[in-house]
Design an enzyme around this catalytic site. Structure first.
Site, PDB file in Angstrom:
ATOM      1  CB  THR A   1     -10.561  -4.535  14.010  1.00  0.00           C
ATOM      2  OG1 THR A   1      -9.368  -4.389  14.752  1.00  0.00           O
ATOM      3  CG2 THR A   1     -10.414  -3.738  12.664  1.00  0.00           C
ATOM      4  N   GLY A   2     -11.949  -5.227  16.932  1.00  0.00           N
ATOM      5  CA  GLY A   2     -12.113  -6.124  17.760  1.00  0.00           C
ATOM      6  C   GLY A   2     -13.458  -6.909  18.027  1.00  0.00           C
TER       7      GLY A   2
ATOM      8  CB  VAL B   1     -15.623  -4.705  22.440  1.00  0.00           C
ATOM      9  CG1 VAL B   1     -16.591  -3.911  23.036  1.00  0.00           C
ATOM     10  CG2 VAL B   1     -15.473  -6.083  23.712  1.00  0.00           C
TER      11      VAL B   1
ATOM     12  CB  CYS C   1     -17.572  -9.175  30.439  1.00  0.00           C
ATOM     13  SG  CYS C   1     -16.132  -9.866  30.677  1.00  0.00           S
TER      14      CYS C   1
ATOM     15  CD  GLN D   1     -14.515 -14.696  33.421  1.00  0.00           C
ATOM     16  OE1 GLN D   1     -14.405 -14.656  34.540  1.00  0.00           O
ATOM     17  NE2 GLN D   1     -14.063 -13.902  32.655  1.00  0.00           N
TER      18      GLN D   1
ATOM     19  CD  GLU E   1     -11.807 -11.387  33.986  1.00  0.00           C
ATOM     20  OE1 GLU E   1     -11.119 -10.695  33.501  1.00  0.00           O
ATOM     21  OE2 GLU E   1     -12.859 -11.368  33.519  1.00  0.00           O
TER      22      GLU E   1
ATOM     23  CE  LYS F   1      -9.272  -6.777  34.641  1.00  0.00           C
ATOM     24  NZ  LYS F   1      -9.347  -7.585  33.293  1.00  0.00           N
TER      25      LYS F   1
ATOM     26  CG  HIS G   1     -18.668 -14.273  30.905  1.00  0.00           C
ATOM     27  ND1 HIS G   1     -18.028 -14.802  29.882  1.00  0.00           N
ATOM     28  CD2 HIS G   1     -17.567 -12.988  31.292  1.00  0.00           C
ATOM     29  CE1 HIS G   1     -16.895 -14.107  29.263  1.00  0.00           C
ATOM     30  NE2 HIS G   1     -16.856 -13.062  30.201  1.00  0.00           N
TER      31      HIS G   1
HETATM   32  P1  NAP Z   1      -9.751  -7.418  20.508  1.00  0.00           P
HETATM   33  O1  NAP Z   1     -10.657  -8.406  20.083  1.00  0.00           O
HETATM   34  O2  NAP Z   1      -8.627  -8.019  20.989  1.00  0.00           O
HETATM   35  O3  NAP Z   1      -9.619  -6.161  19.946  1.00  0.00           O
HETATM   36  C1  NAP Z   1      -8.997  -5.058  20.277  1.00  0.00           C
HETATM   37  C2  NAP Z   1      -8.971  -3.706  19.606  1.00  0.00           C
HETATM   38  O4  NAP Z   1      -7.908  -2.796  19.895  1.00  0.00           O
HETATM   39  C3  NAP Z   1      -8.776  -4.092  18.057  1.00  0.00           C
HETATM   40  O5  NAP Z   1      -9.569  -3.352  17.200  1.00  0.00           O
HETATM   41  C4  NAP Z   1      -7.419  -3.501  17.830  1.00  0.00           C
HETATM   42  O6  NAP Z   1      -7.231  -2.967  16.522  1.00  0.00           O
HETATM   43  C5  NAP Z   1      -7.261  -2.417  18.786  1.00  0.00           C
HETATM   44  N1  NAP Z   1      -6.105  -1.997  19.130  1.00  0.00           N
HETATM   45  C6  NAP Z   1      -4.832  -2.735  19.514  1.00  0.00           C
HETATM   46  N2  NAP Z   1      -3.729  -2.197  19.408  1.00  0.00           N
HETATM   47  C7  NAP Z   1      -4.097  -1.036  19.351  1.00  0.00           C
HETATM   48  C8  NAP Z   1      -3.141   0.296  19.184  1.00  0.00           C
HETATM   49  N3  NAP Z   1      -1.890   0.380  19.471  1.00  0.00           N
HETATM   50  N4  NAP Z   1      -4.021   1.366  18.778  1.00  0.00           N
HETATM   51  C9  NAP Z   1      -5.132   1.515  18.349  1.00  0.00           C
HETATM   52  N5  NAP Z   1      -5.862   0.346  18.454  1.00  0.00           N
HETATM   53  C10 NAP Z   1      -5.468  -0.784  18.859  1.00  0.00           C
HETATM   54  O7  NAP Z   1     -10.520  -7.193  22.103  1.00  0.00           O
HETATM   55  P2  NAP Z   1     -11.907  -7.354  22.747  1.00  0.00           P
HETATM   56  O8  NAP Z   1     -12.059  -8.519  23.109  1.00  0.00           O
HETATM   57  O9  NAP Z   1     -12.708  -6.630  21.729  1.00  0.00           O
HETATM   58  O10 NAP Z   1     -11.669  -6.221  24.086  1.00  0.00           O
HETATM   59  C11 NAP Z   1     -11.677  -5.066  23.902  1.00  0.00           C
HETATM   60  C12 NAP Z   1     -11.538  -4.350  25.396  1.00  0.00           C
HETATM   61  O11 NAP Z   1     -12.789  -4.584  25.929  1.00  0.00           O
HETATM   62  C13 NAP Z   1     -10.622  -4.935  26.282  1.00  0.00           C
HETATM   63  O12 NAP Z   1      -9.931  -3.657  27.128  1.00  0.00           O
HETATM   64  C14 NAP Z   1     -11.436  -5.791  27.022  1.00  0.00           C
HETATM   65  O13 NAP Z   1     -10.638  -6.242  28.458  1.00  0.00           O
HETATM   66  C15 NAP Z   1     -12.616  -5.130  27.193  1.00  0.00           C
HETATM   67  N6  NAP Z   1     -13.897  -6.144  27.537  1.00  0.00           N
HETATM   68  C16 NAP Z   1     -13.849  -7.312  26.560  1.00  0.00           C
HETATM   69  C17 NAP Z   1     -14.959  -7.893  26.612  1.00  0.00           C
HETATM   70  C18 NAP Z   1     -15.227  -9.250  25.960  1.00  0.00           C
HETATM   71  O14 NAP Z   1     -16.274 -10.111  26.177  1.00  0.00           O
HETATM   72  N7  NAP Z   1     -14.311  -9.601  24.807  1.00  0.00           N
HETATM   73  C19 NAP Z   1     -16.008  -7.678  27.732  1.00  0.00           C
HETATM   74  C20 NAP Z   1     -15.729  -6.662  28.586  1.00  0.00           C
HETATM   75  C21 NAP Z   1     -14.659  -5.870  28.276  1.00  0.00           C
HETATM   76  P3  NAP Z   1      -6.244  -3.718  15.375  1.00  0.00           P
HETATM   77  O15 NAP Z   1      -7.113  -4.867  14.768  1.00  0.00           O
HETATM   78  O16 NAP Z   1      -5.920  -2.785  14.177  1.00  0.00           O
HETATM   79  O17 NAP Z   1      -5.162  -4.312  16.009  1.00  0.00           O
END
Ligand code: NAP
Length: 357
Positions: free
Chosen positions: A19-20, A22, A161, A188, A214, A217, A254
């Site tokens: 759902t997020g 990524v 990223c 970013q 950040e 990392k 970014h």
């Molecule tokens: P996000 O939009 O907040 O999405 C987080 C996801 O994790 C949602 O699907 C959420 O599901 C799920 N989740 C949360 N709590 C959970 C639990 N207890 N059990 C199972 N699933 C759970 O975050 P995002 O930006 O997509 O990032 C995801 C990961 O990729 C992070 O670790 C982030 O650091 C990394 N990342 C992100 C980017 C970027 O550009 N956004 C780039 C590189 C790396 P629900 O909807 O059900 O809560």
């Protein structure tokens, strides 16, 4: 090697964190992928049992792929695992880092191949942190890691990223001229914080000069990625990076302002030549040319250059002399494509093509 070009038997994959930001990008990018088909989608307990199209706050420009729209979201809990209701062999993880560590470990132990975007396992001694154009040899850590889980499962990670953009832009220079010192300032995009991310009242017309965790990392992950694989360990590269990170009101992409100093001095043409020579490889998500240098001091820009090679290339520009270090330039990459979901898919393609899967 199995031929996956005309797949009657695609590899079933699951999306954790479907759902997020990524997770949605995975679903959108994997539509019609020649090697992989999505057979499971999973998120938190609060999403469990819901129909994807009815529940997700879809942010991608294209519609939800039909084969995923009607799927029921599963949870990532141990009961679902032990009853084996996940049908996939590979799990792409876009899980919130608050929960990714434990869930991904559980999945690897249960025999799944986890390809993760989260920070949790990146720096573990036996976990590959890979950008395949740079350090595909580090995938050999998988053998060592499997003994930890006592299963066929394993975890592979792609970097942060901003690190992906930085490391791709710097690696050709490091390889040829030996990097000593790097100073990087990041600008970013808001999508890098996931959804809903930073409040609109905090970011509109504004810049936030801190992104928790950040800088650490960016200062450490490249040392592992540029490291040498020696026996069964990575010997970290010996260079210093200082990072300053800013959240800016840009939706995607970014941008990095980078200054660097090398052991062996290089001229401008030699640096550009090193970028042009970085090799890509032959899989569906691999860009034909990894780094595109733009001979224009106003580029790269997120509005103009982000989708170069479908968002899988890094663009660089404005290479010029630095008064303190040797050279400085700008680099740009798509944070949810080359910086996240696309990077993980590229790693998975490499693993399939090279018989790790
Ligand atoms: P996000 O939009 O907040 O999405 C987080 C996801 O994790 C949602 O699907 C959420 O599901 C799920 N989740 C949360 N709590 C959970 C639990 N207890 N059990 C199972 N699933 C759970 O975050 P995002 O930006 O997509 O990032 C995801 C990961 O990729 C992070 O670790 C982030 O650091 C990394 N990342 C992100 C980017 C970027 O550009 N956004 C780039 C590189 C790396 P629900 O909807 O059900 O809560």
């Amino acid at each position: 090697m199995p031929d996956y070009s005309n797949m009657n038997r695609k590899i079933k994959v699951g999306i954790l964190g479907c759902t997020g930001a990524v997770g949605q990008k995975f679903i959108s990018l994997l539509k019609d992928h020649p090697y992989f088909e999505i057979s499971d989608i999973a998120a938190s307990e609060s999403s469990k049992g819901k129909i994807y199209s009815e529940h997700v706050n879809w942010k991608e420009a294209e519609a939800i792929p039909e084969d995923v729209a009607g799927m029921k979201i599963k949870s990532c809990n141990i009961e679902d695992l032990s009853s084996r209701i996940l049908f996939s062999r590979i799990l792409f993880s876009g899980l919130d880092s608050k929960v990714a560590g434990e869930i991904e470990e559980k999945m690897a132990r249960a025999g799944f191949i986890v390809i993760s975007n989260s920070r949790n396992h990146r720096m573990n001694e036996d976990v590959p942190l890979v950008i395949p154009e740079i350090n595909s040899s580090h995938f050999d850590l998988i053998k060592k890691q499997k003994t930890r889980w006592d299963s066929d499962g394993f975890i592979v990670t792609n970097p942060n990223c901003s690190v992906i953009v930085l490391a791709l832009a710097l690696y050709p220079i490091h390889k040829k001229f030996g990097l000593k010192n790097v100073i990087v300032t990041t600008m970013q995009a808001i999508s890098g914080a996931g959804y809903p991310g930073v409040s609109s009242m905090d970011i509109l017309g504004n810049i936030i000069p801190h992104i928790p965790g950040e800088e650490e990392k960016i200062e450490t992950e490249p040392l592992k990625i540029f490291g040498e694989f020696e026996q069964d360990k990575i010997k970290f590269a010996d260079l210093k990076i200082s990072a300053m990170c800013n959240r800016v009101p840009v939706y995607n992409g970014h941008t990095l302002a980078i200054s660097f100093e090398t052991e062996v001095k290089a001229n401008k043409d030699e640096i550009i030549k090193s970028w042009n020579e970085l090799k890509s490889f032959d899989t569906p998500f691999s860009p034909q040319k990894v780094i595109h240098y733009l001979e224009n001091e106003f580029r790269p820009q997120p509005l103009l250059d982000l989708i170069t090679e479908n968002g899988m290339a890094v663009t660089t520009g404005n290479l010029r002399k630095c008064n303190i270090l040797d050279w400085k330039f700008t680099a740009l990459g798509h944070n949810t494509i080359r910086g996240a979901a696309g990077a993980a898919i590229l790693n998975a393609e490499y693993l399939v093509k090279n018989n790790f899967i």
